[in-house]
Write an enzyme that holds these catalytic residues in place. Structure first.
Site, short mmCIF file in Angstrom:
data_model
loop_
_atom_site.label_atom_id
_atom_site.label_comp_id
_atom_site.label_asym_id
_atom_site.label_seq_id
_atom_site.Cartn_x
_atom_site.Cartn_y
_atom_site.Cartn_z
N HIS A 98 33.80 35.10 51.09
CA HIS A 98 34.60 34.15 51.86
C HIS A 98 36.00 34.63 52.23
CE1 HIS A 98 36.74 33.57 48.17
NE2 HIS A 98 37.61 32.81 48.77
N1 UDP Z 1 32.53 27.91 43.40
C1 UDP Z 1 31.79 26.75 43.37
N2 UDP Z 1 30.77 26.63 44.26
C2 UDP Z 1 30.45 27.59 45.16
C3 UDP Z 1 31.22 28.78 45.16
C4 UDP Z 1 32.27 28.91 44.28
O1 UDP Z 1 32.04 25.85 42.56
O2 UDP Z 1 29.51 27.39 45.93
C5 UDP Z 1 33.66 28.03 42.45
C6 UDP Z 1 33.62 29.25 41.58
O3 UDP Z 1 32.82 29.07 40.47
C7 UDP Z 1 35.08 29.46 41.24
C8 UDP Z 1 35.80 28.93 42.47
O4 UDP Z 1 34.85 28.14 43.19
O5 UDP Z 1 35.47 28.67 40.15
C9 UDP Z 1 36.24 30.09 43.28
O6 UDP Z 1 36.66 29.66 44.49
P1 UDP Z 1 36.75 30.64 45.75
O7 UDP Z 1 35.75 31.72 45.61
O8 UDP Z 1 36.65 29.75 46.95
O9 UDP Z 1 38.24 31.16 45.69
P2 UDP Z 1 38.99 32.33 44.94
O10 UDP Z 1 38.66 32.26 43.49
O11 UDP Z 1 38.60 33.62 45.57
O12 UDP Z 1 40.43 32.02 45.20
#
Ligand code: UDP
Length: 382
Positions: free
Chosen positions: A218
């Site tokens: 993403h």
């Molecule tokens: N997550 C979720 N459902 C999904 C994909 C990710 O609950 O379909 C959770 C994941 O377990 C983690 C968080 O979203 O706790 C991560 O968010 P994201 O990947 O959007 O952002 P980043 O961590 O890269 O800032």
């Protein structure tokens, strides 16, 4: 009583907020109240609503609904500043590195409210990432900085944020840095026992007891670039085919929106042969189930990299660099970038290795309580 205002907006912040809200409710409600603000950065059920309900986070008291604006950060800063001036909280808390984080930091500083940054000190050293600017600007305007790892503490020291002397109260001219562990480790431990089994997950029940891979993509660097996105999905299809195990992809709406018609056809072909499975975004509890059961994780997400580690899964990081360098140093994750062959090479290498050492890098699962205790020490009215 300390009046804490927490700014949330994007999925990972909402999930993180669960840990501190839980700690306040269970241990500190006699000394601290929390008011949750939602900027509206992510606003629908899949990316926001489900987390409030399933993780038991109090509903936001102030929902600013700013997702559709042309210049959302500027609007967020203005609306948050108005709110802070009106409500005069004792402390504002922001998580991570999104636009909502940055806006919360600017607004708190505009209004002279001490700022707490949870996940301080993380650096990718890739200044093309908007998140990198958001982190640096937020850290440099915070009074109390909670750094999850030793590397994060060292990054802050290098930038001159070394922290006040023990016993001194935190302030914007006297920032205090605390090494606190990771609140997402708290959450992963806490919610793992509430997650349903794979056999009950829609579209996944036939995979109970069978091998599969879990993938997320993403980051705008990947999701907004057609060539990179195609290259990544081609790797997923080939991995699924050669390992006879599908790559399961809960798809972020941003990525879904950017899949071109030719790529959609390619993915559809791979889907028919069950080399890949595309799911809508799942709730955090189902995400834990997927992480716990996957053979290996492929991701460009910061949070998912760490959760792979918490659940002792090797991880291919679909980026050239990471903020979570400890996991790579430990040998449990490999940086692959987005080239198809590089992703496949990294995945094969991890699959062939049979010994990994998942040392305790992220604290003891009580980071949220530690953070609350420190906030009480530094911001209780004198
Ligand atoms: N997550 C979720 N459902 C999904 C994909 C990710 O609950 O379909 C959770 C994941 O377990 C983690 C968080 O979203 O706790 C991560 O968010 P994201 O990947 O959007 O952002 P980043 O961590 O890269 O800032």
């Amino acid at each position: 009583m300390i009046r804490l205002f927490t700014v949330t907006g994007a999925r990972p912040q909402i999930i993180k907020a669960a840990a501190i809200s839980r700690a306040i409710r269970s241990r500190f409600s006699d000394v601290m109240t929390e008011t949750i603000i939602h900027t509206g950065q992510h606003y629908d059920e899949e990316m926001s609503g489900i987390f409030f309900s399933e993780l038991g986070i109090p509903e936001p008291v102030h929902n600013l609904r700013i997702s559709e604006e042309n210049d959302p950060v500027r609007t967020m800063i203005r609306r948050l500043s108005e709110l802070f001036r009106q409500e005069k909280p004792d402390v504002a808390l922001v998580y991570g590195d999104t636009n909502s984080t940055l806006a919360g930091a600017f607004a708190a500083n505009n209004c002279g409210i001490p700022l707490v940054h949870v996940e301080a000190g993380l650096r990718s050293f890739n200044t093309d990432m908007p998140e990198e600017f958001n982190r640096i600007a937020t850290d440099h305007s915070s009074s109390l900085l909670f750094a999850p790892t030793d590397t994060a503490v060292a990054n802050l020291e290098k930038e001159g944020i070394a922290g006040a002397r023990e016993g001194e109260r935190a302030g914007v001219n006297n920032p205090v840095v605390c090494r606190c562990g990771d609140i997402m480790y708290d959450n992963s431990l806490h919610f793992a026992s509430l997650a349903r089994p794979l056999s009950q997950l829609p579209g996944m029940s036939d995979l109970a007891g069978k091998p599969f891979f879990l993938a997320t993509v993403h980051r705008n660097f990947n999701a907004d670039d057609e060539t990179r996105l195609s290259s990544v999905f081609r790797a997923f299809a080939r991995l699924g085919e050669e390992q006879h195990a599908p790559v399961v992809v809960p798809l972020h709406p941003r990525t879904r929106k950017n899949i071109s018609a030719p790529l959609r056809d390619e993915i559809e072909q791979a889907r028919r042969k069950d080399f890949v499975r595309i799911l809508p975004p799942v709730g955090f509890l189902d995400m834990i189930t997927l992480e716990k059961n996957a053979r290996l994780v492929l991701t460009d997400s910061g949070g998912v990299q760490k959760e792979a580690y918490f659940f002792r899964k090797p991880c291919v990081v679909l980026r050239e660099e990471t903020e979570w360098v400890e996991i790579v140093r430990q040998g449990c994750a490999l940086l692959s970038g987005t080239g198809t062959e590089n992703i496949l090479r990294a995945a094969r290498e991890l699959l062939e290795r049979d010994e990994f050492r998942f040392a305790g890098l992220f604290g003891d699962g009580r980071a949220a309580e530690f953070i609350c205790e420190k906030m009480i020490f530094h911001f209780s009215p004198q």
